[in-house]
Scaffold this motif. Sequence first.
Motif, short mmCIF file in Angstrom:
data_model
loop_
_atom_site.label_atom_id
_atom_site.label_comp_id
_atom_site.label_asym_id
_atom_site.label_seq_id
_atom_site.Cartn_x
_atom_site.Cartn_y
_atom_site.Cartn_z
N TYR A 56 50.44 49.33 25.43
CA TYR A 56 50.25 47.97 24.89
C TYR A 56 50.91 47.83 23.51
O TYR A 56 50.91 48.75 22.70
CB TYR A 56 48.76 47.67 24.73
N TRP A 76 50.58 50.95 31.10
CA TRP A 76 51.29 50.25 30.02
C TRP A 76 50.94 50.83 28.66
O TRP A 76 49.79 51.20 28.40
CB TRP A 76 50.91 48.76 30.03
N HIS A 129 45.72 40.63 27.38
CA HIS A 129 46.46 41.44 28.34
C HIS A 129 47.79 40.77 28.72
O HIS A 129 48.42 41.17 29.69
CB HIS A 129 45.61 41.69 29.57
N LYS A 162 42.27 48.48 28.45
CA LYS A 162 43.28 48.03 29.41
C LYS A 162 42.63 47.44 30.67
O LYS A 162 41.43 47.61 30.91
CB LYS A 162 44.24 49.16 29.80
N ARG A 198 49.81 42.74 25.26
CA ARG A 198 50.31 43.89 26.04
C ARG A 198 51.82 44.01 25.97
O ARG A 198 52.37 45.09 25.74
CB ARG A 198 49.85 43.74 27.50
N ALA A 245 43.84 47.23 24.03
CA ALA A 245 44.89 48.21 24.35
C ALA A 245 44.31 49.55 24.77
O ALA A 245 44.93 50.28 25.56
CB ALA A 245 45.78 48.39 23.13
#
Length: 226
Positions: free
Chosen positions: A30, A28, A55, A21, A59, A18
């Motif tokens: 996460y 985003w 991801h 990324k 995410r 997170a």
Amino acid sequence: MSGCRACPRLVRWREEAARIKRPAYREWDYWARPVPGFGPEGAALAIIGLAPAAHGGNRTGRMFTGDRAGDFLYAALYAVGLANQPEATHRGDGLELRGVRITAPVHCAPPANRPTTGERDTCRPWLVQELRLLRPTLRSVVVLGGFGWQAALPALAAAGWEVPRPRPSFAHGARTTLRAVGAEGAGAPLRVFGCYHVSQQNTFTGRLTPAMLRDVLRSAAEAAGL
């Protein structure tokens, strides 16, 4: 579940993913926590498959959402009438499952998509409790991959179904029927179906094709009365 920090390695990995990324997801925020099951509480069919992707589900906060494996799975669910749309991009995208709940034996994203057996066993009580809650309505289960199969059978036993000994072996197309036992007494049998995992390693090489996945889902849906 979403506050669980029982597995230090998984906590570090989900939170590192997170922070770092991927460039495509730089904007985003996460989820970066354990990902709960997705689908109606009174589902007749459950799908159990490995763990969230770093991801993908890690995410978006929803099982099999935001990655290629999820694209493959939800397209098949839509094709056989078990989802209202073929795409799953984020929570709030309008996706609804019809009589199906998707969960996992490990609820945090693992490094290299490989949880340890210790992490699997530590996470098992969450799966057992979810299966117990589904027990009044659950009639069939699709297990994705050999890791999921090894994790699902002990969890099903702990949730109130009798698993044969020796335990059935995993294979694509494997089928077994479990008898309900325990305090609730005799109930409807549970049909369990094995299916190759929807990983890119399997789908890109053709080991698992859309038609193969649809066939398993149709059989499981019929067994569940969907």
